[in-house]
Design an enzyme around this catalytic site. Structure first.
Site, PDB file in Angstrom:
ATOM      1  N   ASP A  68       0.873  -1.159   0.000  1.00  0.00           N
ATOM      2  CA  ASP A  68       0.000   0.000   0.000  1.00  0.00           C
ATOM      3  C   ASP A  68       0.909   1.207   0.000  1.00  0.00           C
ATOM      4  OD1 ASP A  68      -2.482   1.228  -0.190  1.00  0.00           O
ATOM      5  OD2 ASP A  68      -2.718   1.414   1.975  1.00  0.00           O
ATOM      6  N   GLY A 149      -0.811   7.725 -11.313  1.00  0.00           N
ATOM      7  CA  GLY A 149      -1.144   8.340 -10.031  1.00  0.00           C
ATOM      8  C   GLY A 149      -0.692   9.795  -9.971  1.00  0.00           C
ATOM      9  N   LYS A 171      13.131   5.966 -12.265  1.00  0.00           N
ATOM     10  CA  LYS A 171      12.177   6.068 -11.160  1.00  0.00           C
ATOM     11  C   LYS A 171      12.366   4.920 -10.170  1.00  0.00           C
ATOM     12  CE  LYS A 171       7.281   5.907 -10.094  1.00  0.00           C
ATOM     13  NZ  LYS A 171       5.946   5.607 -10.565  1.00  0.00           N
TER      14      LYS A 171
END
Length: 192
Positions: A68, A149, A171
């Protein structure tokens, strides 16, 4: 080694697959025919990761990990945090989430933030947690087309571009998820 990654997010799945060694076969929820909506009801990132990993391990009897991730903005007392994916309401929509965040930061001088990922691994009856943090700031305008996102409005510290302007390799080396996955991978290498 076969491991289930408890996610339906195809972007996340592809990102993580690139980071894992070939010795680990990553299975998606679709691969194990899990189409259940696993509700994330915890108030922490760690709690939600545990809920998802435990659900798969208990129902399918498979080694599994779940994550998460939350974007924590200092001037918003850590919001959107655990609610990052649904920040603007249901159904979740990245564009609406970004617009809401930019609106809330419009008159704020402090735009510092961090992405944080928590991973829960259930492996052979044991449970392990891994965390990754990437500090940066929220940009005033979207920059870049890559990623997903909040990537177009998050610029990591010591960089002059947003996550959405970076290659996936760039990234993954510095991102919250990349750091947490790297810890997971190093742990799995030691176990094998």
């Amino acid at each position: 080694m076969k491991l289930v990654f408890a996610t339906n997010n195809l972007n996340k799945l592809a990102e993580v697959q690139k980071m894992l060694p070939n010795s680990i076969e990553l299975l998606s929820l679709k691969d194990i025919s899990c189409f259940d909506d696993i509700e994330e009801t915890a108030t922490t990132l760690e709690g939600n990761a545990k809920i998802k990993a435990n659900y798969i391990t208990q129902k399918y009897k498979l080694n599994c990990f779940a994550d998460d991730t939350g974007l924590e903005v200092n001037s918003l007392n850590g919001a959107p945090g655990v609610y990052s994916a649904r920040y603007s309401g249901e159904p979740s929509n990245a564009e609406n989430n970004m617009q809401k965040l930019l609106t809330e930061l419009k008159n704020k001088d402090d735009r510092s933030a961090q992405f944080r990922t928590s991973i829960c691994l259930n492996l052979n009856g044991e449970q392990y947690l891994f965390n990754g943090i990437c500090k940066g700031e929220i940009l005033k305008h979207k920059q870049g087309e890559k990623g997903f996102g909040y990537d177009p409005i998050f610029q990591p510290d010591d960089f002059e571009k947003s996550f959405a302007q970076m290659t996936s390799e760039e990234k993954n080396k510095i991102s919250h998820r990349g750091l947490a996955i790297q810890d997971l991978v190093n742990f799995l290498k030691d176990k094998s």
